[in-house]
Design a protein around this motif. Structure first.
Motif, PDB file in Angstrom:
ATOM      1  N   ALA A   3     -39.992  -6.537  13.890  1.00 19.10           N
ATOM      2  CA  ALA A   3     -40.653  -5.277  13.558  1.00 19.10           C
ATOM      3  C   ALA A   3     -41.708  -5.575  12.499  1.00 19.10           C
ATOM      4  O   ALA A   3     -41.444  -6.277  11.522  1.00 19.10           O
ATOM      5  N   VAL A   4     -42.907  -5.042  12.691  1.00 14.18           N
ATOM      6  CA  VAL A   4     -44.034  -5.345  11.813  1.00 14.18           C
ATOM      7  C   VAL A   4     -44.594  -4.058  11.237  1.00 14.18           C
ATOM      8  O   VAL A   4     -44.900  -3.114  11.979  1.00 14.18           O
ATOM      9  N   VAL A   5     -44.719  -4.011   9.930  1.00 14.04           N
ATOM     10  CA  VAL A   5     -45.394  -2.920   9.251  1.00 14.04           C
ATOM     11  C   VAL A   5     -46.719  -3.454   8.705  1.00 14.04           C
ATOM     12  O   VAL A   5     -46.738  -4.465   7.994  1.00 14.04           O
ATOM     13  N   ILE A   6     -47.803  -2.793   9.063  1.00 15.77           N
ATOM     14  CA  ILE A   6     -49.140  -3.185   8.616  1.00 15.77           C
ATOM     15  C   ILE A   6     -49.632  -2.136   7.629  1.00 15.77           C
ATOM     16  O   ILE A   6     -49.703  -0.946   7.967  1.00 15.77           O
ATOM     17  N   ILE A   7     -49.933  -2.553   6.418  1.00 18.95           N
ATOM     18  CA  ILE A   7     -50.432  -1.626   5.402  1.00 18.95           C
ATOM     19  C   ILE A   7     -51.945  -1.765   5.344  1.00 18.95           C
ATOM     20  O   ILE A   7     -52.472  -2.779   4.898  1.00 18.95           O
ATOM     21  N   GLY A   8     -52.629  -0.737   5.807  1.00 18.64           N
ATOM     22  CA  GLY A   8     -54.080  -0.748   5.846  1.00 18.64           C
ATOM     23  C   GLY A   8     -54.592  -0.576   7.265  1.00 18.64           C
ATOM     24  O   GLY A   8     -54.326  -1.414   8.140  1.00 18.64           O
ATOM     25  N   ALA A   9     -55.315   0.523   7.493  1.00 14.90           N
ATOM     26  CA  ALA A   9     -55.827   0.834   8.835  1.00 14.90           C
ATOM     27  C   ALA A   9     -57.333   0.612   8.906  1.00 14.90           C
ATOM     28  O   ALA A   9     -58.088   1.455   9.372  1.00 14.90           O
ATOM     29  N   GLY A  10     -57.753  -0.550   8.424  1.00 11.52           N
ATOM     30  CA  GLY A  10     -59.146  -0.950   8.535  1.00 11.52           C
ATOM     31  C   GLY A  10     -59.315  -1.984   9.617  1.00 11.52           C
ATOM     32  O   GLY A  10     -58.510  -2.065  10.558  1.00 11.52           O
ATOM     33  N   ALA A  11     -60.341  -2.818   9.498  1.00 13.43           N
ATOM     34  CA  ALA A  11     -60.648  -3.789  10.548  1.00 13.43           C
ATOM     35  C   ALA A  11     -59.505  -4.788  10.742  1.00 13.43           C
ATOM     36  O   ALA A  11     -59.053  -5.024  11.873  1.00 13.43           O
ATOM     37  N   PHE A  12     -59.019  -5.392   9.652  1.00 16.30           N
ATOM     38  CA  PHE A  12     -57.936  -6.366   9.784  1.00 16.30           C
ATOM     39  C   PHE A  12     -56.665  -5.714  10.305  1.00 16.30           C
ATOM     40  O   PHE A  12     -56.008  -6.240  11.208  1.00 16.30           O
ATOM     41  N   GLY A  13     -56.284  -4.575   9.726  1.00 13.76           N
ATOM     42  CA  GLY A  13     -55.023  -3.951  10.081  1.00 13.76           C
ATOM     43  C   GLY A  13     -54.966  -3.473  11.519  1.00 13.76           C
ATOM     44  O   GLY A  13     -54.002  -3.740  12.243  1.00 13.76           O
ATOM     45  N   LEU A  14     -56.006  -2.755  11.954  1.00 10.35           N
ATOM     46  CA  LEU A  14     -55.997  -2.208  13.311  1.00 10.35           C
ATOM     47  C   LEU A  14     -56.146  -3.297  14.362  1.00 10.35           C
ATOM     48  O   LEU A  14     -55.529  -3.232  15.427  1.00 10.35           O
ATOM     49  N   SER A  15     -56.974  -4.292  14.079  1.00  8.70           N
ATOM     50  CA  SER A  15     -57.110  -5.387  15.047  1.00  8.70           C
ATOM     51  C   SER A  15     -55.793  -6.139  15.193  1.00  8.70           C
ATOM     52  O   SER A  15     -55.402  -6.527  16.302  1.00  8.70           O
ATOM     53  N   THR A  16     -55.084  -6.306  14.082  1.00  7.43           N
ATOM     54  CA  THR A  16     -53.770  -6.954  14.148  1.00  7.43           C
ATOM     55  C   THR A  16     -52.796  -6.121  14.972  1.00  7.43           C
ATOM     56  O   THR A  16     -52.087  -6.648  15.846  1.00  7.43           O
ATOM     57  N   ALA A  17     -52.746  -4.824  14.714  1.00  8.36           N
ATOM     58  CA  ALA A  17     -51.844  -3.949  15.471  1.00  8.36           C
ATOM     59  C   ALA A  17     -52.158  -4.017  16.961  1.00  8.36           C
ATOM     60  O   ALA A  17     -51.249  -4.110  17.799  1.00  8.36           O
ATOM     61  N   TYR A  18     -53.429  -3.975  17.300  1.00  8.27           N
ATOM     62  CA  TYR A  18     -53.832  -4.008  18.710  1.00  8.27           C
ATOM     63  C   TYR A  18     -53.336  -5.279  19.394  1.00  8.27           C
ATOM     64  O   TYR A  18     -52.759  -5.229  20.495  1.00  8.27           O
ATOM     65  N   HIS A  19     -53.547  -6.418  18.753  1.00  7.63           N
ATOM     66  CA  HIS A  19     -53.181  -7.674  19.403  1.00  7.63           C
ATOM     67  C   HIS A  19     -51.675  -7.885  19.456  1.00  7.63           C
ATOM     68  O   HIS A  19     -51.168  -8.496  20.410  1.00  7.63           O
ATOM     69  N   LEU A  20     -50.949  -7.361  18.470  1.00  7.03           N
ATOM     70  CA  LEU A  20     -49.492  -7.424  18.566  1.00  7.03           C
ATOM     71  C   LEU A  20     -48.996  -6.575  19.729  1.00  7.03           C
ATOM     72  O   LEU A  20     -48.108  -6.993  20.493  1.00  7.03           O
ATOM     73  N   LEU A  21     -49.536  -5.377  19.881  1.00  8.35           N
ATOM     74  CA  LEU A  21     -49.145  -4.525  21.006  1.00  8.35           C
ATOM     75  C   LEU A  21     -49.502  -5.172  22.334  1.00  8.35           C
ATOM     76  O   LEU A  21     -48.739  -5.081  23.307  1.00  8.35           O
ATOM     77  N   GLU A  22     -50.642  -5.838  22.392  1.00  8.51           N
ATOM     78  CA  GLU A  22     -51.038  -6.543  23.617  1.00  8.51           C
ATOM     79  C   GLU A  22     -50.055  -7.656  23.966  1.00  8.51           C
ATOM     80  O   GLU A  22     -49.904  -8.006  25.140  1.00  8.51           O
ATOM     81  N   ARG A  23     -49.409  -8.203  22.951  1.00 16.14           N
ATOM     82  CA  ARG A  23     -48.447  -9.282  23.187  1.00 16.14           C
ATOM     83  C   ARG A  23     -47.038  -8.769  23.442  1.00 16.14           C
ATOM     84  O   ARG A  23     -46.092  -9.553  23.543  1.00 16.14           O
ATOM     85  N   GLY A  24     -46.894  -7.466  23.516  1.00 14.11           N
ATOM     86  CA  GLY A  24     -45.599  -6.908  23.872  1.00 14.11           C
ATOM     87  C   GLY A  24     -44.745  -6.424  22.723  1.00 14.11           C
ATOM     88  O   GLY A  24     -43.596  -6.011  22.937  1.00 14.11           O
ATOM     89  N   TYR A  25     -45.267  -6.460  21.498  1.00 15.86           N
ATOM     90  CA  TYR A  25     -44.504  -5.940  20.362  1.00 15.86           C
ATOM     91  C   TYR A  25     -44.347  -4.421  20.507  1.00 15.86           C
ATOM     92  O   TYR A  25     -45.280  -3.720  20.902  1.00 15.86           O
ATOM     93  N   THR A  26     -43.185  -3.937  20.165  1.00 16.53           N
ATOM     94  CA  THR A  26     -42.936  -2.493  20.235  1.00 16.53           C
ATOM     95  C   THR A  26     -42.702  -1.881  18.852  1.00 16.53           C
ATOM     96  O   THR A  26     -42.916  -0.687  18.664  1.00 16.53           O
ATOM     97  N   GLY A  27     -42.275  -2.694  17.897  1.00 20.00           N
ATOM     98  CA  GLY A  27     -42.013  -2.177  16.558  1.00 20.00           C
ATOM     99  C   GLY A  27     -43.170  -2.438  15.616  1.00 20.00           C
ATOM    100  O   GLY A  27     -43.043  -3.172  14.634  1.00 20.00           O
ATOM    101  N   VAL A  28     -44.315  -1.843  15.911  1.00 18.02           N
ATOM    102  CA  VAL A  28     -45.508  -2.022  15.091  1.00 18.02           C
ATOM    103  C   VAL A  28     -45.881  -0.681  14.466  1.00 18.02           C
ATOM    104  O   VAL A  28     -46.052   0.321  15.170  1.00 18.02           O
ATOM    105  N   THR A  29     -45.974  -0.635  13.148  1.00 15.36           N
ATOM    106  CA  THR A  29     -46.332   0.583  12.438  1.00 15.36           C
ATOM    107  C   THR A  29     -47.497   0.294  11.505  1.00 15.36           C
ATOM    108  O   THR A  29     -47.511  -0.731  10.819  1.00 15.36           O
ATOM    109  N   VAL A  30     -48.469   1.190  11.487  1.00 17.28           N
ATOM    110  CA  VAL A  30     -49.626   1.061  10.610  1.00 17.28           C
ATOM    111  C   VAL A  30     -49.570   2.171   9.565  1.00 17.28           C
ATOM    112  O   VAL A  30     -49.442   3.350   9.909  1.00 17.28           O
ATOM    113  N   LEU A  31     -49.658   1.790   8.290  1.00 18.33           N
ATOM    114  CA  LEU A  31     -49.668   2.743   7.182  1.00 18.33           C
ATOM    115  C   LEU A  31     -51.022   2.696   6.477  1.00 18.33           C
ATOM    116  O   LEU A  31     -51.634   1.639   6.386  1.00 18.33           O
ATOM    117  N   ASP A  32     -51.444   3.826   5.962  1.00 20.28           N
ATOM    118  CA  ASP A  32     -52.679   3.876   5.183  1.00 20.28           C
ATOM    119  C   ASP A  32     -52.567   4.997   4.164  1.00 20.28           C
ATOM    120  O   ASP A  32     -51.904   6.009   4.422  1.00 20.28           O
TER     121      ASP A  32
END
Length: 402
Positions: A3-32
């Protein structure tokens, strides 16, 4: 998968979330911290950003060429505009053209002021609206890279947000007595310019320096905008000055890519962003540089100014890696003024760190605790100045003075 929590919904954070979801991750949360996203004061919440592969460093050229291919995909809904990037030069530009050629970019050397002027619409040539470019040294390298241009930054972030945020929330983010983060196996800090000041205990002052960059805009009439619509992005690597073609709202933006300003709040020694959100109550050089490219536009009043807050590393390389001593904490920050163009692919690097498969050379280069190299030559100055808020632009500074 963790499970991955990403703090920050800017370029780094959202791009990371996108690519994790593309790889099949389901426990991805973005906080800002922002109530409205994209955050009004984020560096990525901007009308436009340059997309270029002209780097003196071949590794960034390679990565940029990959990103440009992705920008052309339908996912980005034509928010990437491939108008070309005109690079006016010095020794750094010579390195850049060699790297662009190595990786197959469509480039054209420009050996004279006449060849530089030929990259602009003919209607601008004889009207006093285009610079002469005669200040360029005859030995300097200038060239146009046709595989580049600009992206509608805020719209691109919004598109990525639609693909990256499944709407989940985290109620609490704390560590238990074993040092494990509740609700997440991995936490990614992608807070941009807020990274060092929000987490002072991480002692990131020497890794992540918040610097403010001065930006100005000019509002054109629809008729004026059409005259400049088909111009390239201009990037003068001697001075750091760059200027865009008009947006769909007929606004021309320009800035100087330099070391910028720091701002230290009372009681702290950490540079902290001062923005319209954090401080709601509170250009001459830009105009001079604009005059060298578009003399007529330099006579017009500024329609707006902004201080865009970057996160800089001392050597200009990004900080992407696990925090020393805490394998569950990953940093994805220090874009150093040149990360946004990699928005479609940036998160791949962070996802590779999480999966322990980032290329070893890149892992060493982007490591949090790496040995810092000399600055990479990206900017015309490398020493930041402390911001004096009394010197910020006022209404009278928006008007031309010559």
């Amino acid at each position: 998968m963790p499970a991955v929590v990403i703090i920050g919904a800017g370029a780094f954070g959202l791009s990371t979330a996108y690519h994790l979801l593309e790889r099949g991750y389901t426990g991805v949360t973005v906080l800002d911290r922002a109530e409205h996203l994209p955050a009004f004061d984020a560096a990525s919440t901007d009308m436009n950003k340059v997309v270029r592969s002209c780097y003196g460093d071949p590794e960034y050229t390679r990565l940029a060429r990959q990103a440009i291919e992705e920008w052309r995909n339908d996912m980005w809904q034509n928010c990437y505009h491939e108008c070309g990037v005109l690079n006016l030069g010095d020794a750094y530009t010579e390195q850049s053209i060699n790297n662009d050629l190595k990786y197959g970019a469509k480039v054209e050397r420009l050996g004279s002021p006449a060849s530089i002027r030929a990259q602009f619409p003919s209607d601008l040539h004889n009207s006093g609206r285009l610079g002469t470019f005669t200040s360029l040294d005859v030995s300097s390298t200038s060239y146009i890279n046709h595989d580049g241009g600009w992206a509608e930054a805020e719209r691109a972030v919004g598109i990525l947000m639609e693909h990256s945020c499944p709407g989940k929330t985290v109620q609490e983010l704390v560590k238990d007595e074993r040092g494990q983060t509740k609700g997440a196996n991995v936490v990614v800090l992608a807070l941009g310019s807020w990274t060092a000041s929000v987490f002072p205990s991480l002692n990131l002052t020497g890794k992540c320096l918040a610097t403010g960059q001065s930006i100005a805009t000019i509002q054109l009439t629809p008729e004026e905008a059409e005259e400049y619509r088909k111009t390239p992005v201009v990037l003068d690597l001697r001075t750091g000055f760059y200027v865009f073609p008009p947006t769909h709202r007929n606004v021309v933006k320009f800035a100087i890519h330099a070391a910028g300003h720091t701002y230290t709040v009372p009681g702290s020694n950490i540079s902290t962003p001062r923005t319209i959100v954090s401080d709601p109550d509170n250009g001459l050089e830009l105009r001079v540089q604009l005059r060298s490219v578009y003399p007529a536009l330099s006579e017009k009043p500024f329609s707006g100014t902004r201080m865009c807050w970057y996160t800089d590393s001392p050597d200009g390389d990004w900080v992407i890696g696990r925090y020393p001593g805490d394998s569950g904490l990953v940093l994805a920050t220090s874009g150093s003024g040149h990360a946004f163009k990699f928005l479609p692919t940036l998160g791949k690097l962070v996802a590779d760190v999480i999966e322990d498969k980032l290329d070893p050379k890149l892992a060493a280069r982007f490591a949090v605790d790496r040995q810092v190299k000399p600055p990479n030559g990206e900017r015309m100055s490398v020493v930041s100045q402390e911001l004096d808020i009394h010197e910020l632009c006022g209404p009278e500074d928006m008007m031309p003075t010559f």
